[in-house]
Design a protein around this motif. Structure first.
Motif, PDB file in Angstrom:
ATOM      1  N   SER A  57       0.835  -1.206   0.000  1.00 55.43           N
ATOM      2  CA  SER A  57       0.000   0.000   0.000  1.00 55.43           C
ATOM      3  C   SER A  57       0.862   1.245   0.000  1.00 55.43           C
ATOM      4  O   SER A  57       1.838   1.336   0.739  1.00 55.43           O
ATOM      5  N   ASN A  58       0.504   2.225  -0.855  1.00 54.59           N
ATOM      6  CA  ASN A  58       1.186   3.518  -0.924  1.00 54.59           C
ATOM      7  C   ASN A  58       0.145   4.637  -0.972  1.00 54.59           C
ATOM      8  O   ASN A  58      -0.887   4.501  -1.645  1.00 54.59           O
ATOM      9  N   PRO A  59       0.399   5.781  -0.292  1.00 53.66           N
ATOM     10  CA  PRO A  59      -0.541   6.912  -0.370  1.00 53.66           C
ATOM     11  C   PRO A  59      -0.407   7.634  -1.710  1.00 53.66           C
ATOM     12  O   PRO A  59       0.686   7.797  -2.229  1.00 53.66           O
ATOM     13  N   VAL A  60      -1.538   8.062  -2.284  1.00 51.70           N
ATOM     14  CA  VAL A  60      -1.559   8.839  -3.529  1.00 51.70           C
ATOM     15  C   VAL A  60      -2.675   9.878  -3.432  1.00 51.70           C
ATOM     16  O   VAL A  60      -3.550   9.800  -2.572  1.00 51.70           O
ATOM     17  N   TYR A  61      -2.631  10.876  -4.342  1.00 51.45           N
ATOM     18  CA  TYR A  61      -3.742  11.805  -4.520  1.00 51.45           C
ATOM     19  C   TYR A  61      -4.372  11.507  -5.872  1.00 51.45           C
ATOM     20  O   TYR A  61      -3.715  11.568  -6.902  1.00 51.45           O
ATOM     21  N   PHE A  62      -5.656  11.143  -5.877  1.00 49.72           N
ATOM     22  CA  PHE A  62      -6.381  10.776  -7.095  1.00 49.72           C
ATOM     23  C   PHE A  62      -7.514  11.774  -7.294  1.00 49.72           C
ATOM     24  O   PHE A  62      -8.464  11.810  -6.516  1.00 49.72           O
ATOM     25  N   ASN A  63      -7.377  12.632  -8.356  1.00 48.37           N
ATOM     26  CA  ASN A  63      -8.371  13.685  -8.595  1.00 48.37           C
ATOM     27  C   ASN A  63      -8.607  14.517  -7.342  1.00 48.37           C
ATOM     28  O   ASN A  63      -9.743  14.763  -6.919  1.00 48.37           O
ATOM     29  N   LYS A  64      -7.502  14.929  -6.676  1.00 46.40           N
ATOM     30  CA  LYS A  64      -7.512  15.765  -5.479  1.00 46.40           C
ATOM     31  C   LYS A  64      -8.118  15.054  -4.269  1.00 46.40           C
ATOM     32  O   LYS A  64      -8.467  15.692  -3.275  1.00 46.40           O
ATOM     33  N   ILE A  65      -8.265  13.726  -4.334  1.00 44.53           N
ATOM     34  CA  ILE A  65      -8.784  12.934  -3.213  1.00 44.53           C
ATOM     35  C   ILE A  65      -7.613  12.205  -2.562  1.00 44.53           C
ATOM     36  O   ILE A  65      -6.790  11.600  -3.240  1.00 44.53           O
ATOM     37  N   LYS A  66      -7.544  12.258  -1.226  1.00 47.92           N
ATOM     38  CA  LYS A  66      -6.503  11.543  -0.496  1.00 47.92           C
ATOM     39  C   LYS A  66      -6.843  10.058  -0.528  1.00 47.92           C
ATOM     40  O   LYS A  66      -7.860   9.636   0.018  1.00 47.92           O
ATOM     41  N   ALA A  67      -6.009   9.265  -1.189  1.00 47.38           N
ATOM     42  CA  ALA A  67      -6.332   7.863  -1.442  1.00 47.38           C
ATOM     43  C   ALA A  67      -5.086   7.000  -1.200  1.00 47.38           C
ATOM     44  O   ALA A  67      -4.013   7.493  -0.833  1.00 47.38           O
ATOM     45  N   ARG A  68      -5.240   5.665  -1.397  1.00 44.87           N
ATOM     46  CA  ARG A  68      -4.111   4.740  -1.316  1.00 44.87           C
ATOM     47  C   ARG A  68      -4.138   3.815  -2.524  1.00 44.87           C
ATOM     48  O   ARG A  68      -5.220   3.376  -2.966  1.00 44.87           O
ATOM     49  N   LEU A  69      -2.952   3.556  -3.093  1.00 42.51           N
ATOM     50  CA  LEU A  69      -2.782   2.637  -4.220  1.00 42.51           C
ATOM     51  C   LEU A  69      -2.407   1.263  -3.657  1.00 42.51           C
ATOM     52  O   LEU A  69      -1.454   1.143  -2.899  1.00 42.51           O
ATOM     53  N   ILE A  70      -3.177   0.231  -4.048  1.00 42.29           N
ATOM     54  CA  ILE A  70      -2.999  -1.120  -3.510  1.00 42.29           C
ATOM     55  C   ILE A  70      -2.524  -2.061  -4.614  1.00 42.29           C
ATOM     56  O   ILE A  70      -3.064  -2.049  -5.720  1.00 42.29           O
TER      57      ILE A  70
END
Length: 474
Positions: free
Chosen positions: A368-381
């Motif tokens: 798991s890594n933190p990302v910003y997706f379309n200005k949303i605080k998200a995580r890439l799995i």
């Protein structure tokens, strides 16, 4: 069984080689040891820094330090990675020829068994054009503000000049009216001369005086005309300045259009780059998805996730990550999420149980890594199905237990009937016996042989081929 394990190892090594190849092709890569000494660089690193690999290896990163960043920035970098955390930010470096370049940098520590870093992997992307473009736009905006202020100053000067011209024209009209009155007075005086002959001398003196006044007024008119000519010349000069200013404005507009065209080209390149990253996500053979850290809703899933879990993309986007967990595992998931938020984890790796749409339970290793997706605080799995691997391990453990039992049987149980049989053989060979004694010994020999046969049959049953599918995921 050994061939299966070897095949898995070969597959894992090939996947690792593929990942390294993809990373070298798409990024600027460097590996340093615990002391920060460069041990490996790829071709893109040499290309952007303009140093050869021989010049870089054995040096630390001060060889490309531009001096742009303060000491506190560098200190924060080293403190972060020394604690085993991933560091990411934008970095300004200096190439061998003295040119400056910018890179978006991510540094990942590799930890030993004690959890301490023994080397660091630096992955970078060239963002020099974007950074230089931002500085160029800021400089252009300052020039545009200065030019607008100059235009307003020139317009104000033109308004003042026009007001002065109007005032001067009004003065000329007043003086012309005075001349007309003077002429009328002269006509009246001539009539008075004819009527008043006696007053001729006085009238002549008055006429001389009036002529002097006329000459004065004529001189004033000449002066006024010269002033008017001078003002007209000033107007022409200001008109010429306006023409030059207009030409400068046209030139500036052309420069703006050129810069706008350059921005359009840069945006197209950015779109192409985003498409390449999207292709890497959707074409990955490993299941991957992005979820909202606040709502836990799926935001995006790749084809491998859809194929392996059995849900459609529309179904995924209406679900949360809790929906692919067995009900009894959800409290553990919530604790892991709360722990990650409290400790601000950048990267995590754990093993969980997942539930497919058909109800099958699988064991997965999650990265798991933190990302910003379309200005949303998200995580890439990234999800790696290790169900078969877990089953193999359990089967091997069970088989080892059986082999241990067989070894114990051979060392303890098998020896007893075998010793009896060998003793009976020695008795027959060394002593003369009667028929009843011989038959009794033969009976004992047969019983020991049957006992040994049963023991061997038990050993054979324990060495049957392992059925990996019978082991459930707990």
């Amino acid at each position: 069984m050994t061939s299966l394990i070897f095949a898995d190892q070969m597959k894992a090594e090939k996947e690792l080689t593929d990942y390294k190849f993809a990373l070298d092709r798409s990024s600027i890569v460097a590996i340093t040891d615990q002391q920060g000494i460069i041990r490996h660089v790829n071709d893109d690193f040499c290309k952007i820094s303009k140093y050869s690999s021989e010049e870089l290896i054995g040096q630390d990163h001060r060889i490309i330090n531009s001096g742009y960043h303060p000491q506190s920035f560098i200190k924060n970098l080293w403190v972060t990675i020394a604690y085993g955390k991933v560091w990411r930010d934008e970095f300004c470096n200096k190439a061998k020829d003295g040119t400056i370049y910018w890179v978006d940098t991510t540094i990942v520590p590799f930890l030993n068994d004690e959890g301490k870093p023994y080397q660091y992997l630096s992955v970078q992307w060239d963002i020099t054009e974007r950074k230089m473009g931002d500085e160029e736009i800021a400089r252009f905006n300052k020039e545009l503000v200065f030019e607008d202020e100059e235009k307003r100053k020139r317009a104000a000067e033109l308004i003042i000049a026009n007001k002065e011209l109007v005032f001067q024209n009004e003065e000329k009209e007043k003086r012309a009216a005075e001349l007309i009155i003077a002429n009328k007075e002269l006509v009246f005086q001539n009539e008075e001369k004819e009527k008043r002959a006696a007053e001729l001398i006085t009238a002549n003196k008055e006429l001389v005086f009036q002529n002097e006044e006329k000459e004065k007024r004529a001189a004033e008119l000449i002066t006024a005309n010269k002033e008017l000519v001078f003002q007209n010349e000033e107007k022409e000069k200001r008109a010429a300045e306006l023409i030059i200013a207009n030409k400068e404005l046209v030139f500036q507009n052309e420069e703006k259009e050129k810069r706008a065209a350059e921005l359009i080209i840069a945006n197209k390149e950015l779109i192409k780059s985003e498409k390449r990253y999207s292709d890497l996500f959707h074409l990955s053979p490993q299941p991957m998805w992005v979820y909202d850290q606040e709502t836990l809703m799926f935001i995006q899933v790749n084809n491998a996730a859809i194929r392996n879990y059995g849900y459609t993309e529309e179904e995924f986007l209406c679900m949360t990550i809790k929906d692919i967990r067995p009900a009894e595992d959800i409290p553990v998931l919530e604790k892991v999420i709360d722990f990650g938020k409290q400790n601000n984890q950048l990267f995590s790796q754990s093993v969980f149980r997942h539930k497919k749409k058909n109800g099958d339970i699988i064991q997965v290793e999650i990265q798991s890594n933190p990302v910003y997706f379309n200005k949303i605080k998200a995580r890439l799995i990234l999800a790696n199905d290790i169900t078969e691997k877990v089953q193999y391990i359990k089967a091997i453990e069970e088989q080892n237990k059986k082999l241990h039992d067989i070894a114990w049987t051979q060392s303890h149980i098998v020896r007893a009937p075998l010793a009896r049989m060998m003793g009976i053989v020695n008795l027959v060979k060394e002593f003369k016996m009667t028929t009843p004694e011989r038959e009794e010994l033969l009976t004992h020999f047969i019983d020991s042989g049957n006992e040994l046969d049963n023991i061997i049959r038990d050993i054979t049953e324990k060495t049957e081929p392992v059925n990996f599918n019978k082991y459930e995921i707990l």
